[in-house]
Design a protein around this motif. Structure first.
Motif, short mmCIF file in Angstrom:
data_model
loop_
_atom_site.label_atom_id
_atom_site.label_comp_id
_atom_site.label_asym_id
_atom_site.label_seq_id
_atom_site.Cartn_x
_atom_site.Cartn_y
_atom_site.Cartn_z
N TYR A 1 0.81 -1.22 0.00
CA TYR A 1 0.00 0.00 0.00
C TYR A 1 0.86 1.28 0.00
O TYR A 1 0.49 2.29 -0.57
N ASN A 2 2.03 1.20 0.62
CA ASN A 2 2.90 2.39 0.70
C ASN A 2 3.95 2.43 -0.41
O ASN A 2 4.89 3.23 -0.35
N GLY A 3 3.81 1.56 -1.40
CA GLY A 3 4.74 1.55 -2.53
C GLY A 3 6.06 0.85 -2.23
O GLY A 3 6.99 0.92 -3.04
N PRO B 1 5.14 -15.17 -8.02
CA PRO B 1 4.64 -14.02 -7.27
C PRO B 1 3.36 -13.43 -7.86
O PRO B 1 3.19 -13.41 -9.08
N PHE B 2 2.48 -12.98 -6.97
CA PHE B 2 1.22 -12.38 -7.40
C PHE B 2 0.70 -11.48 -6.29
O PHE B 2 0.83 -11.81 -5.11
N CYS B 3 0.15 -10.33 -6.67
CA CYS B 3 -0.42 -9.40 -5.68
C CYS B 3 -1.92 -9.26 -5.91
O CYS B 3 -2.36 -8.65 -6.88
N PRO B 4 -2.74 -9.81 -5.04
CA PRO B 4 -4.19 -9.74 -5.21
C PRO B 4 -4.75 -8.32 -5.24
O PRO B 4 -5.69 -8.04 -5.98
N GLU B 5 -4.19 -7.43 -4.43
CA GLU B 5 -4.77 -6.08 -4.38
C GLU B 5 -4.53 -5.33 -5.68
O GLU B 5 -5.43 -4.64 -6.19
N GLN B 6 -3.35 -5.48 -6.26
CA GLN B 6 -3.12 -4.85 -7.57
C GLN B 6 -3.99 -5.53 -8.63
O GLN B 6 -4.60 -4.86 -9.46
N PRO C 1 1.03 3.63 -4.85
CA PRO C 1 0.53 3.40 -3.48
C PRO C 1 -0.98 3.62 -3.38
O PRO C 1 -1.60 4.19 -4.27
N ARG C 2 -1.52 3.16 -2.25
CA ARG C 2 -2.96 3.25 -1.99
C ARG C 2 -3.16 3.42 -0.47
O ARG C 2 -2.26 3.07 0.30
N PRO C 3 -4.30 3.92 -0.05
CA PRO C 3 -4.52 4.03 1.39
C PRO C 3 -4.55 2.64 2.02
O PRO C 3 -5.05 1.70 1.39
N PRO C 4 -4.04 2.48 3.25
CA PRO C 4 -4.12 1.17 3.90
C PRO C 4 -5.57 0.77 4.16
O PRO C 4 -6.43 1.63 4.37
#
Ligand code: SF4
Length: 157
Positions: A16-18, A37-42, A49-52
């Motif tokens: 979230y904070n980059g 590797p995989f990021c579900p939120e992206q 970045p995004r807000p927590p």
């Protein structure tokens, strides 16, 4: 044996904070083709970045059942992004025939043992993230990243 692994553990700046949560053991697993590797939120459509975010009134199982929501620190409802990310993760797992995942501790998507309680005060509660819950419900064995490392480190002592 092939694992799915949270991208941040392999050094991708998808937090979230980059930033990332790189660990040399997990980076090595990716280099040796033992982990993808995989990021579900992206994958769910959130920016970096995004807000927590934290899960309010439950855990990932409750979110999937429609009984809890994922909210940002600014009180925005981001539940649909988390559910989309979980579904995209399952697609990858199915595509590669993976049945095990190492997922970042305490994340509202990836946590497997504990998650933050929705108060944004750093308080942990027992529970599982949205992607971890969804993978588990679909037959994937999920491992908490801290616990996985502890086991490796205790074997090497
Ligand atoms: S969603 Fe999972 S992979 Fe993505 S940054 Fe958060 S913990 Fe890491």
């Amino acid at each position: 044996m092939m694992y799915l692994i949270s991208s941040c553990l392999a050094g991708f700046d998808c937090k979230y904070n980059g930033k990332n949560n790189a660990n040399r053991i997990f980076v090595k697993m990716v280099k040796q083709n033992k982990a993808i590797p995989f990021c579900p939120e992206q994958a769910g459509g959130l920016s970096t970045p995004r807000p927590p975010s934290e899960i309010r009134d439950g855990d990932g199982i409750d979110v999937i059942c429609g009984n809890a929501k994922v909210i940002t620190v600014d009180d925005e409802d981001v539940t649909e992004f988390f559910i989309k990310g979980a579904k995209e993760t399952l697609k990858l797992v199915r595509l590669y025939g993976i049945d095990k995942a190492i997922l970042k501790s305490r994340s509202p998507s990836c946590g497997c043992l504990n998650i933050y309680d929705g108060s944004f005060k750093g308080v942990l509660r027992k529970g599982i993230g949205v992607t971890s819950a969804y993978l588990k419900q679909n037959g994937v064995e999920v491992f908490d990243s801290d616990e996985f490392l502890n086991k490796i480190n205790s074997k090497n002592k």
